[in-house]
Design an enzyme around this catalytic site. Structure first.
Site, PDB file in Angstrom:
ATOM      1  N   SER A 119       0.833  -1.210   0.000  1.00 21.36           N
ATOM      2  CA  SER A 119       0.000   0.000   0.000  1.00 21.36           C
ATOM      3  C   SER A 119       0.860   1.250   0.000  1.00 21.36           C
ATOM      4  O   SER A 119       0.416   2.314  -0.416  1.00 21.36           O
ATOM      5  CB  SER A 119      -0.861   0.063   1.265  1.00 21.36           C
ATOM      6  OG  SER A 119      -1.639  -1.071   1.384  1.00 21.36           O
ATOM      7  N   HIS A 140      -1.964  -2.743  -6.740  1.00 27.13           N
ATOM      8  CA  HIS A 140      -2.537  -2.423  -5.433  1.00 27.13           C
ATOM      9  C   HIS A 140      -4.036  -2.688  -5.450  1.00 27.13           C
ATOM     10  O   HIS A 140      -4.800  -1.958  -6.071  1.00 27.13           O
ATOM     11  CB  HIS A 140      -2.232  -0.944  -5.110  1.00 27.13           C
ATOM     12  CG  HIS A 140      -2.730  -0.518  -3.776  1.00 27.13           C
ATOM     13  ND1 HIS A 140      -3.423   0.648  -3.576  1.00 27.13           N
ATOM     14  CD2 HIS A 140      -2.635  -1.117  -2.562  1.00 27.13           C
ATOM     15  CE1 HIS A 140      -3.724   0.758  -2.290  1.00 27.13           C
ATOM     16  NE2 HIS A 140      -3.256  -0.306  -1.655  1.00 27.13           N
ATOM     17  N   GLU A 152      -4.834  -0.610  -8.705  1.00 24.96           N
ATOM     18  CA  GLU A 152      -3.905   0.406  -9.205  1.00 24.96           C
ATOM     19  C   GLU A 152      -2.671  -0.336  -9.721  1.00 24.96           C
ATOM     20  O   GLU A 152      -2.066  -1.123  -8.986  1.00 24.96           O
ATOM     21  CB  GLU A 152      -3.517   1.372  -8.086  1.00 24.96           C
ATOM     22  CG  GLU A 152      -4.687   2.232  -7.642  1.00 24.96           C
ATOM     23  CD  GLU A 152      -4.349   3.156  -6.481  1.00 24.96           C
ATOM     24  OE1 GLU A 152      -4.812   4.301  -6.506  1.00 24.96           O
ATOM     25  OE2 GLU A 152      -3.636   2.743  -5.541  1.00 24.96           O
ATOM     26  N   ASN A 190      -5.235   6.401  -2.340  1.00 18.59           N
ATOM     27  CA  ASN A 190      -4.867   6.747  -0.961  1.00 18.59           C
ATOM     28  C   ASN A 190      -4.211   8.116  -0.875  1.00 18.59           C
ATOM     29  O   ASN A 190      -4.349   8.819   0.116  1.00 18.59           O
ATOM     30  CB  ASN A 190      -3.922   5.685  -0.374  1.00 18.59           C
ATOM     31  CG  ASN A 190      -4.668   4.401  -0.053  1.00 18.59           C
ATOM     32  OD1 ASN A 190      -5.892   4.398   0.041  1.00 18.59           O
ATOM     33  ND2 ASN A 190      -3.933   3.315   0.096  1.00 18.59           N
TER      34      ASN A 190
HETATM   35  N1  LIG Z   1      -5.546  -4.680   4.389  1.00 14.31           N
HETATM   36  C1  LIG Z   1      -5.749  -3.799   3.406  1.00 14.31           C
HETATM   37  O1  LIG Z   1      -6.771  -3.099   3.357  1.00 14.31           O
HETATM   38  C2  LIG Z   1      -4.738  -3.671   2.300  1.00 14.31           C
HETATM   39  C3  LIG Z   1      -5.119  -3.048   1.098  1.00 14.31           C
HETATM   40  C4  LIG Z   1      -4.196  -2.979   0.055  1.00 14.31           C
HETATM   41  C5  LIG Z   1      -2.925  -3.496   0.220  1.00 14.31           C
HETATM   42  N2  LIG Z   1      -2.574  -4.080   1.420  1.00 14.31           N
HETATM   43  C6  LIG Z   1      -1.220  -4.622   1.530  1.00 14.31           C
HETATM   44  O2  LIG Z   1      -1.276  -6.042   1.425  1.00 14.31           O
HETATM   45  C7  LIG Z   1      -0.219  -6.618   2.183  1.00 14.31           C
HETATM   46  C8  LIG Z   1      -0.787  -7.647   3.138  1.00 14.31           C
HETATM   47  O3  LIG Z   1      -1.720  -7.036   3.992  1.00 14.31           O
HETATM   48  P1  LIG Z   1      -2.887  -7.868   4.706  1.00 14.31           P
HETATM   49  O4  LIG Z   1      -3.896  -6.873   5.142  1.00 14.31           O
HETATM   50  O5  LIG Z   1      -3.298  -9.022   3.865  1.00 14.31           O
HETATM   51  O6  LIG Z   1      -2.115  -8.407   5.998  1.00 14.31           O
HETATM   52  P2  LIG Z   1      -2.351  -9.731   6.848  1.00 14.31           P
HETATM   53  O7  LIG Z   1      -1.825  -9.430   8.204  1.00 14.31           O
HETATM   54  O8  LIG Z   1      -3.751 -10.226   6.726  1.00 14.31           O
HETATM   55  O9  LIG Z   1      -1.394 -10.806   6.146  1.00 14.31           O
HETATM   56  C9  LIG Z   1      -0.009 -10.707   6.274  1.00 14.31           C
HETATM   57  C10 LIG Z   1       0.649 -11.874   5.582  1.00 14.31           C
HETATM   58  O10 LIG Z   1       2.063 -11.749   5.766  1.00 14.31           O
HETATM   59  C11 LIG Z   1       2.578 -13.000   6.203  1.00 14.31           C
HETATM   60  N3  LIG Z   1       3.787 -12.770   6.987  1.00 14.31           N
HETATM   61  C12 LIG Z   1       3.896 -12.116   8.164  1.00 14.31           C
HETATM   62  N4  LIG Z   1       5.184 -12.142   8.575  1.00 14.31           N
HETATM   63  C13 LIG Z   1       5.874 -12.829   7.637  1.00 14.31           C
HETATM   64  C14 LIG Z   1       7.240 -13.205   7.495  1.00 14.31           C
HETATM   65  N5  LIG Z   1       8.148 -12.860   8.414  1.00 14.31           N
HETATM   66  N6  LIG Z   1       7.601 -13.923   6.398  1.00 14.31           N
HETATM   67  C15 LIG Z   1       6.679 -14.254   5.454  1.00 14.31           C
HETATM   68  N7  LIG Z   1       5.373 -13.927   5.545  1.00 14.31           N
HETATM   69  C16 LIG Z   1       4.979 -13.231   6.626  1.00 14.31           C
HETATM   70  C17 LIG Z   1       1.447 -13.619   7.008  1.00 14.31           C
HETATM   71  O11 LIG Z   1       1.628 -15.010   7.157  1.00 14.31           O
HETATM   72  C18 LIG Z   1       0.249 -13.250   6.135  1.00 14.31           C
HETATM   73  O12 LIG Z   1       0.141 -14.143   5.064  1.00 14.31           O
HETATM   74  C19 LIG Z   1       0.506  -5.459   2.863  1.00 14.31           C
HETATM   75  O13 LIG Z   1       1.611  -5.089   2.072  1.00 14.31           O
HETATM   76  C20 LIG Z   1      -0.544  -4.357   2.864  1.00 14.31           C
HETATM   77  O14 LIG Z   1       0.013  -3.064   2.873  1.00 14.31           O
HETATM   78  C21 LIG Z   1      -3.453  -4.197   2.445  1.00 14.31           C
END
Ligand SMILES: NC(=O)c1ccc[n+]([C@@H]2O[C@H](COP(=O)([O-])OP(=O)(O)OC[C@H]3O[C@@H](n4cnc5c(N)ncnc54)[C@H](O)[C@@H]3O)[C@@H](O)[C@H]2O)c1
Length: 284
Positions: A119, A140, A152, A190
């Protein structure tokens, strides 16, 4: 480049959503997570997503079963070796993401494309660490991925035209609309939305109107489904501070400094919905 098999690195909220829309788009999907419980939770989330659609009559059980037949869930990184494109959807941490791409680079076939769903982190910095910067782009997605229409598409400094075209084709294949933007802090949606929410919090701190009236003005004046203070509570006050702080640091532009009221709420332990209280009280 034609994409048939999609890899997803990370089965959290976003990863499982990306895997789901890829399956619905008719792709073979390899979903990787380094921890079994998260992987299992991710697969359960995808199944639940399909079950809901069956219950609503949007798809048949046969369709859901067919899609699930194209899903391979794994804790072995090696299983990603034949994917045509891999979506990184792991925790928002530059060092960990770089490490993940460095681990994937020697395993995944050289012609495959690497994508980050970050993000806020620099796509160009991630691309440089991927060992295939011309085959690297940002895509994104928005949460929840199956419901939100937008992706995006972000080009890093060295991203090739072919890589961008493949990203566009895959976004379409996932049933999404896309916009394209060069790697800038917070991309488009964003970048526009967060400063607007920050301004709402600055105004709230001036005590010239109620929190409710700030939200009401934006909801009714601009047809927003949710006012900016309610939205900040939903996202998390801590996240809003982090987001604005990073934009402020990156641009050194004072217009992006986090609203003082966000900091006051944070210090009071009012992180928004997740802590029960933020601008509003959700405990009642
Ligand atoms: N949540 C949102 O609204 C949103 C929207 C757009 C983009 N994102 C981006 O998507 C990505 C994931 O976000 P999310 O909300 O799914 O988070 P989440 O916490 O649900 O998932 C995180 C993931 O990272 C993995 N992880 C954590 N530590 C790790 C490590 N040391 N090694 C390997 N894997 C590891 C976890 O096992 C899990 O699969 C981030 O980069 C976030 O910025 C999130």
């Amino acid at each position: 480049m034609e994409v048939k098999t999609v890899g997803v690195y990370g089965a959290g909220l976003m990863g499982r959503g990306i895997a789901q829309v890829a399956l619905e788009g008719g792709y073979d999907v390899v979903l990787y997570n380094h921890r079994t419980p998260t992987l299992e939770k991710g697969v359960a989330g995808i199944k639940k997503g399909f079950e809901k659609k069956v219950a609503k009559g949007k798809i048949t059980q046969e369709q859901a079963d067919g899609w699930l037949g194209h899903l391979k869930a794994t804790i072995e990184l090696e299983d990603l070796k034949d994917v045509d494109i891999v979506f990184e959807a792991m925790v928002e941490n530059m060092a960990l993401k770089k490490e993940a791409f460095a681990k994937m680079a020697p395993i995944i076939k050289p012609e495959a494309i690497f994508v980050s769903n970050t993000s806020s982190l620099s796509i160009t910095e991630l691309a440089a660490a991927s060992q295939r910067p011309e085959k690297f782009l940002g895509m994104h997605f928005f949460s929840p991925v199956p419901a939100m229409k937008l992706v995006e598409i972000i080009n890093a400094y060295d991203t090739s035209e072919d890589t961008i075209e493949t990203g566009k084709a895959v976004a379409k294949g996932f049933g999404k609309e896309f916009v394209t933007v060069t790697d800038v802090p917070m991309f488009i949606a964003n970048r526009v939305m967060c400063p607007m929410m920050n301004e709402a919090a600055i105004l709230a701190g001036e005590n010239v109107c109620s929190y409710e009236d700030i939200d009401k003005a934006c909801e009714l004046g601009y047809n927003l489904p949710m006012g900016p203070l309610k939205l900040a509570d939903a996202i998390g006050i801590d996240v809003m501070i982090e987001v604005m702080e990073s934009l402020y640091q990156e641009t050194a532009d004072s217009k992006y400094r986090p609203a003082h009221l966000y900091k006051v709420l944070y210090r009071a332990g009012r992180l928004g919905r997740k802590s029960g209280k933020g601008f509003y009280d959700y405990t009642k």
